[in-house]
Motif scaffolding. Structure first.
Motif, PDB file in Angstrom:
ATOM      1  N   ALA A 218       0.832  -1.210   0.000  1.00  0.00           N
ATOM      2  CA  ALA A 218       0.000   0.000   0.000  1.00  0.00           C
ATOM      3  C   ALA A 218       0.861   1.252   0.000  1.00  0.00           C
ATOM      4  CB  ALA A 218      -0.920  -0.006   1.211  1.00  0.00           C
ATOM      5  N   SER A 219       2.178   1.076   0.072  1.00  0.00           N
ATOM      6  CA  SER A 219       3.032   2.256   0.151  1.00  0.00           C
ATOM      7  C   SER A 219       3.549   2.601  -1.235  1.00  0.00           C
ATOM      8  CB  SER A 219       4.199   1.976   1.113  1.00  0.00           C
ATOM      9  OG  SER A 219       5.243   2.869   0.858  1.00  0.00           O
ATOM     10  N   ALA A 220       3.107   3.740  -1.774  1.00  0.00           N
ATOM     11  CA  ALA A 220       3.522   4.148  -3.118  1.00  0.00           C
ATOM     12  C   ALA A 220       5.028   4.332  -3.162  1.00  0.00           C
ATOM     13  CB  ALA A 220       2.803   5.436  -3.498  1.00  0.00           C
ATOM     14  N   ASP A 221       5.596   4.866  -2.084  1.00  0.00           N
ATOM     15  CA  ASP A 221       7.044   5.081  -1.991  1.00  0.00           C
ATOM     16  C   ASP A 221       7.800   3.769  -2.119  1.00  0.00           C
ATOM     17  OD1 ASP A 221       7.303   7.838   0.339  1.00  0.00           O
ATOM     18  OD2 ASP A 221       7.672   7.700  -1.828  1.00  0.00           O
ATOM     19  N   TYR A 222       7.396   2.829  -1.315  1.00  0.00           N
ATOM     20  CA  TYR A 222       8.131   1.570  -1.294  1.00  0.00           C
ATOM     21  C   TYR A 222       8.019   0.836  -2.620  1.00  0.00           C
ATOM     22  CZ  TYR A 222      10.143  -2.701   0.564  1.00  0.00           C
ATOM     23  OH  TYR A 222      10.965  -3.773   0.791  1.00  0.00           O
ATOM     24  N   MET A 223       6.805   0.908  -3.218  1.00  0.00           N
ATOM     25  CA  MET A 223       6.548   0.133  -4.436  1.00  0.00           C
ATOM     26  C   MET A 223       7.036   0.826  -5.687  1.00  0.00           C
ATOM     27  SD  MET A 223       5.258  -2.601  -3.298  1.00  0.00           S
ATOM     28  CE  MET A 223       4.701  -3.405  -4.764  1.00  0.00           C
ATOM     29  N   ARG A 224       7.744   1.958  -5.515  1.00  0.00           N
ATOM     30  CA  ARG A 224       8.241   2.679  -6.699  1.00  0.00           C
ATOM     31  C   ARG A 224       9.163   1.766  -7.479  1.00  0.00           C
ATOM     32  NH1 ARG A 224       8.187   8.332  -6.188  1.00  0.00           N
ATOM     33  NH2 ARG A 224       8.323   7.934  -3.961  1.00  0.00           N
ATOM     34  N   GLY A 225       8.900   1.725  -8.773  1.00  0.00           N
ATOM     35  CA  GLY A 225       9.757   0.873  -9.596  1.00  0.00           C
ATOM     36  C   GLY A 225       9.095  -0.459  -9.922  1.00  0.00           C
ATOM     37  N   PHE A 226       8.095  -0.841  -9.151  1.00  0.00           N
ATOM     38  CA  PHE A 226       7.394  -2.085  -9.461  1.00  0.00           C
ATOM     39  C   PHE A 226       6.122  -1.745 -10.251  1.00  0.00           C
ATOM     40  CE2 PHE A 226      10.088  -4.828  -7.243  1.00  0.00           C
ATOM     41  CZ  PHE A 226      10.401  -4.300  -5.990  1.00  0.00           C
ATOM     42  N   PRO A 227       5.838  -2.525 -11.291  1.00  0.00           N
ATOM     43  CA  PRO A 227       4.758  -2.141 -12.207  1.00  0.00           C
ATOM     44  C   PRO A 227       3.361  -2.553 -11.757  1.00  0.00           C
ATOM     45  CG  PRO A 227       5.840  -4.127 -13.005  1.00  0.00           C
ATOM     46  CD  PRO A 227       6.554  -3.773 -11.748  1.00  0.00           C
ATOM     47  N   ILE A 228       3.096  -2.475 -10.461  1.00  0.00           N
ATOM     48  CA  ILE A 228       1.727  -2.809 -10.026  1.00  0.00           C
ATOM     49  C   ILE A 228       1.163  -1.667  -9.178  1.00  0.00           C
ATOM     50  CG2 ILE A 228       1.980  -5.319 -10.098  1.00  0.00           C
ATOM     51  CD1 ILE A 228       2.466  -5.259  -7.086  1.00  0.00           C
ATOM     52  N   PRO A 229      -0.176  -1.566  -9.101  1.00  0.00           N
ATOM     53  CA  PRO A 229      -0.793  -0.466  -8.342  1.00  0.00           C
ATOM     54  C   PRO A 229      -0.618  -0.667  -6.830  1.00  0.00           C
ATOM     55  CG  PRO A 229      -2.474  -1.958  -9.209  1.00  0.00           C
ATOM     56  CD  PRO A 229      -1.181  -2.408  -9.804  1.00  0.00           C
ATOM     57  N   ASN A 230      -0.960   0.391  -6.042  1.00  0.00           N
ATOM     58  CA  ASN A 230      -0.866   0.304  -4.590  1.00  0.00           C
ATOM     59  C   ASN A 230      -2.210   0.417  -3.894  1.00  0.00           C
ATOM     60  OD1 ASN A 230       0.964   2.916  -5.538  1.00  0.00           O
ATOM     61  ND2 ASN A 230       2.056   1.016  -5.112  1.00  0.00           N
ATOM     62  N   ASP A 231      -3.294   0.282  -4.651  1.00  0.00           N
ATOM     63  CA  ASP A 231      -4.586   0.554  -4.016  1.00  0.00           C
ATOM     64  C   ASP A 231      -5.311  -0.722  -3.597  1.00  0.00           C
ATOM     65  OD1 ASP A 231      -6.349   1.173  -7.162  1.00  0.00           O
ATOM     66  OD2 ASP A 231      -5.044  -0.450  -6.479  1.00  0.00           O
ATOM     67  N   GLN A 232      -4.602  -1.869  -3.624  1.00  0.00           N
ATOM     68  CA  GLN A 232      -5.319  -3.117  -3.369  1.00  0.00           C
ATOM     69  C   GLN A 232      -5.922  -3.159  -1.963  1.00  0.00           C
ATOM     70  OE1 GLN A 232      -2.173  -2.873  -4.252  1.00  0.00           O
ATOM     71  NE2 GLN A 232      -1.573  -4.377  -5.809  1.00  0.00           N
TER      72      GLN A 232
END
Lengths: 450, 354, 160
Positions: free
Chosen positions: A200-214
């Motif tokens: 859920a963390s947009a910062d952490y998931m930066r670089g990965f091609p999936i959304p963060n709103d799950q």
């Protein structure tokens, strides 16, 4: 205990002092023997309790740096601790050694803190060893490490990406609790939050091609409502659809199999319907095309039909086979709903008016069951199948309506009966009154004339 | 001719003509308070209605916790006119207690308990309690949620009395909790013990009234009071009242049928806003208003003891207010009576609106 | 004056009757007939009440769930038991079993599946074995089991 430590150990000093005093004060051999026995007993009480000695915990729990003392403090609640294991069982080293160098001696097998890329193997040292695991819990699986490497997390880790989940990301480390413990990070109602720590963390998931709103979407879903509000532990959370160790989103053509674990009937119907081939061809993701994947809301009848806002018209156009079928299915269901509403309304009215209608109300269940069944049959995309269920439902609903009419008729019969009886009763009362007056008039007249 | 022969035959064996002569001689005073004379007979009539409808209900009712609710449901849905008999039974119970209160207060204010009528008053006071026990025990019999909790609360209150409370609670409940055993026990009270007691007390009460005749209130001059023959004048008037009562009962049964509710569930929580029947409401409301502690004693216990004391006082009224000439005492008693009446009415209304 | 009880009661022999006979008689006649009618209106419901209705009892602890001939081997039937549905199953070996048909998960009505020979809940794929035990899916508790007896042609289900 070496000499230096003996001298600094306060308990030993006390005992030594006691021994000195006793010898000075009494001086008799007998008293000395008694005192020695007392001293030995006291010393026994100062020794560490029956558990194995662990100098790791002893030292680390006293350190000021919380990064270093936390593991020792957390370990009290750890399930490994409860099973009699200690730091050296994972990290190696010598728990009996009293110095840092002695305890952390590589020659004694000290491994230190594992590198992120090595964590699965670290835990797998034990957890993938069937012979070892069966000494503790024979029913535990021993293929988690292998499953992990089949997951998206595992594959990325193998390719050198350290920012993915490993064992300790979900299970935590040093304070690992059993899955059935409500404080565990992987207790079913806690699982989504655990996954959301990264996902859920947009910062952490930066670089990965999936959304963060799950997680945000999941929290709005009917599954989350069942899990969090109704405490129904059978309601699905992240791992029920994605797998836990082998976490991977299901393939677009196997979604129905996943949902079908619980929604077996709907999946069965879908897979024999024309939609399966059509959806798979277009890579629509089967169930999730209409119901979404994370924000799964309680479905309503407005999803079906040919009006604006229905899902069917997103693909189907006026006149095509699907359009006609959608229209037919929706109108049959609407018909049944209207009939049930009418019957329920009249039965409620009869009940409010004081009539006893609990049996017809019970029998309306047949109709509402048919409605549920019809809504499920939508997944077959077959109006004929729906007709087969709606028809008896309509009959049951009509029966309820007749019962309601009967109850209202009985009520009005009672009122008419009451009106008629009241006429008789009032008439009779009036006549008796006239009779009394007649009698008394006669009595008065006779009394007066006498 | 045949009727005459029959009458002669019965008269030889049962002295009917003596009874008839006595009845012909009975007279009722006529004055501005005469209207209150009807209420005793009305109460008796409604009691008779209860006996008849009660016996009819007994043909179908089943007194066990598994079957009671369903049997009442059966009566009001399947049995012909079952709805009517059951609703009349429930409504008549309430009407009877209402007329009983009116009768009691009218006797009180009109001083119909002066000598030699003290024992009539005593038997009447006992009948009041018998009637309330009838109401309390009968209310549980349909075994629905409301009745279950009303019984639970009611017996709980009885249990609060010091020393005797706990044994009394266990006696009433047939155990520590309200269960099927309570239902069986209440059924026994309601159809056997209380009817037998009531019959004995009513017989004494009515016989005493015949023995002493109708009393004339002190406010009305004794010598100039007109008299009305009991047979046929007063009796026919009584009859008008009874016929109208039947009409009222029929209307209530048809327009405001008595609810059945849901079957009792010992494990479900109490429904919100639980209230006892209206004739208990003033006591219930009083207990709600009493503070938790008064001078170190438990407020609820004090309240219940106070009610018990009032009950005892009720019995000894004719022994305290003995002298018709003692105007001051009469005034005090009138004030007490008015206060009691107002208290009951205000508390009942208050209990309903909250 | 008539020599009957009514006249003797309502008329006093000391006071002669000044009213014409016919009016008095008319009132008496009206009174008599309306009294009889009202009494009839009271006695009629009482008599109807006392005569047993069609359904003779409210026995809700045991019902005739079905006739022997209407349940083939390896099939199930839903029946009404008091206020709740029950399921009667005739197993592949011919034995009768009966349970509450209310699924212990979210109260859907279960059904018997001849292919799996288990009791199944269509709502969320819950499974129960023929002992009523919840063996698969979300249901957290077993189904309540009832006693089954055959009485002639009737299959009678009883709950304790």
């Amino acid at each position: 205990m070496d000499r230096q430590q003996k001298q600094s150990n306060p308990d030993v000093l006390v005992v030594a002092a006691a021994k000195e005093d006793v010898r000075h004060v009494i001086g008799a051999k007998r008293s000395l023997r008694i005192a020695l026995r007392v001293a030995i007993v006291l010393m026994l009480f100062t020794l560490a309790p029956a558990q194995k000695k662990s100098s790791c915990i002893e030292c680390h729990s006293k350190l000021e740096d919380t990064r270093l003392s936390a593991p020792a403090k957390l370990f009290d609640n750890d399930i490994h601790h409860a099973r009699g294991l200690s730091c050296n069982d994972c990290h190696g080293g010598d728990p009996n050694a009293d110095t840092k160098e002695g305890a952390k001696d590589p020659r004694k097998g000290y491994l230190g803190k594992p590198k992120t890329l090595d964590i699965p193997a670290y835990c797998g040292k034990c957890h993938s060893d069937a012979n070892l695991m069966k000494r503790f819990n024979p029913s535990l699986r021993v293929d988690q490490e292998r499953e992990y490497y089949s997951s998206v997390h595992g594959k990325l880790l193998k390719s050198g990406e350290p920012r993915v989940a490993t064992c300790i990301s979900c299970h935590s480390v040093h304070g690992i609790r059993a899955i059935s413990d409500p404080l565990s990070s992987v207790y079913p109602p806690n699982v989504a939050e655990t996954c959301a720590k990264c996902h859920a963390s947009a910062d952490y998931m930066r670089g990965f091609p999936i959304p963060n709103d799950q997680f945000a979407k999941y929290k709005t879903s009917v599954h989350a409502k069942m899990l969090y509000e109704k405490q129904d532990l059978s309601a699905p959370t992240c791992n029920d659809c994605h797998g836990n160790h082998g976490a991977t989103p299901p393939g677009l053509v196997s979604v129905a199999n996943i949902c079908g674990q619980c929604h077996a009937r709907q999946a069965e119907l879908f897979q024999t319907s024309p939609h399966k081939a059509a959806f798979d061809q277009r890579q629509f993701g089967e169930c999730i095309k209409c119901h979404s994947n994370h924000a799964i809301a309680k479905p309503g009848d407005q999803l079906i039909g040919t009006f604006q806002g229905a899902l069917c018209v997103n693909c189907h156009t006026t006149g095509d086979k699907g359009f006609v079928a959608a229209g037919r299915m929706r109108s049959r269901i609407d018909e049944l709903i209207a009939s049930i509403d009418k019957s329920t309304e009249i039965l409620n009215r009869a009940e409010r008016d004081g009539m006893e209608v609990s049996r017809p109300k019970f029998e309306m269940k047949e109709a509402t069951d048919a409605l549920t069944h019809a809504r499920v049959l939508i997944h077959s995309s077959s109006p004929d199948e729906i007709d087969k269920i709606v028809a008896p439902g309509l009959a049951a609903s009509a029966k309820g309506y007749q019962a309601g009419l009967g109850a209202l008729a009985e009520r009005s019969f009672r009122r008419k009966g009451l009106a008629v009886s009241l006429v008789f009763i009032l008439f009779l009362a009036a006549l008796v009154y006239l009779k009394v007056r007649q009698i008394e008039r006669r009595q008065n007249e006779s009394a007066n004339s006498a | 001719m045949r009727i005459e022969a029959l009458r002669a035959w019965l008269d030889e064996r049962l002295s009917i003509s003596t009874l008839a002569a006595m009845a012909q001689k009975k007279e009722v005073p006529v004055h501005r308070h005469s209207i209150w004379y009807y209420f005793g007979g009305m109460t008796l009539f409604l009691f008779a209605v209860q006996v008849v409808t009660g016996i009819l209900l007994l043909l179908y009712y089943r007194p066990s916790s598994e079957t009671a609710f369903e049997s009442v449901q059966f009566i009001i849905t399947e049995v012909k006119f079952g709805w009517l008999i059951r609703s009349i039974h429930s409504w008549s119970a309430n009407l009877m207690i209402l007329t009983l209160f009116v009768h009691m207060f009218s006797v009180f204010f009109l001083r119909a308990y002066y000598r030699p009528r003290e024992m009539t008053w005593l038997s009447g006071a006992f009948l009041l309690f018998v009637a309330i026990c009838f109401g309390f025990s009968g209310y549980l019999l349909p075994w629905n949620k409301l009745a279950f909790f009303a019984t639970k609360v009611g017996t709980e209150i009885a249990g609060v009395i010091p020393i005797v409370g706990r044994p009394a609670l266990r006696f009433l409940r047939g155990g520590d909790d309200v269960t099927g055993a309570t239902l069986t026990r209440f059924f026994g009270f309601h159809v056997a013990v209380l009817p037998a007691t009531a019959t004995a007390l009513i017989t004494i009460h009515v016989l005493l009234v015949q023995l002493h005749g109708m009393s004339v209130p002190p406010g009305v001059a004794d010598k100039n009071v007109k008299k009305m023959k009991f047979v046929p004048n007063f009796l026919l008037r009584d009859l008008i009242g009874w016929i109208l009562a039947i009409g009222v009962l029929a209307a209530l049964a048809a327009l405001f049928p008595w609810e059945l509710g849901e079957k009792a569930d010992a494990f479900a929580p109490a429904p919100a806003g639980i209230k006892p029947e209206w004739y208990f409401l003033f006591m219930f409301q009083t207990l709600k208003l009493i503070p938790a502690k008064i001078l170190g004693f438990d407020g609820e216990v004090l309240g219940i003891m106070a009610f018990n004391v009032v009950a005892v006082l009720l019995f000894i009224v004719p022994f305290v207010d003995r002298d018709p000439e003692n105007l001051r005492r009469r005034l005090i008693f009138n004030v007490i009576g008015v206060f009691a009446l107002l208290y009951i009415v205000v508390m009942t209304v208050y209990g309903y609106v909250t | 004056m008539g020599n009957n009880a009514w006249d003797k009661t309502t008329r006093n022999p000391e006071y002669p009757d000044p009213q014409p006979n016919t009016r008095r008689r008319f009132l008496d006649y009206l009174l008599g007939s309306s009294a009889v009618a009202t009494l009839g209106a009271i006695v009629y419901p009482i008599l109807r009440f006392m005569s047993p209705p069609q359904v003779i009892e409210s026995a809700e602890n045991s019902v005739v769930a079905a006739k022997l001939t209407e349940i083939p081997i390896n099939s199930g039937k839903i029946f009404k038991f008091g206020n709740k549905p029950g399921i009667l199953v005739r197993t592949a070996t011919g034995e009768f079993k009966a349970f509450s048909a209310v699924c212990t998960h979210l109260e859907c009505i279960v059904q018997y599946r001849a292919d799996t020979k288990q009791i199944w809940c269509a709502c969320h794929n819950g499974q129960y074995n023929l002992g009523g035990k919840n063996i698969g899916g979300p249901p957290p508790r077993p189904l309540e089991e009832y006693q089954v007896n055959t009485r002639g042609d009737d299959v009678v289900v009883t709950r304790s």
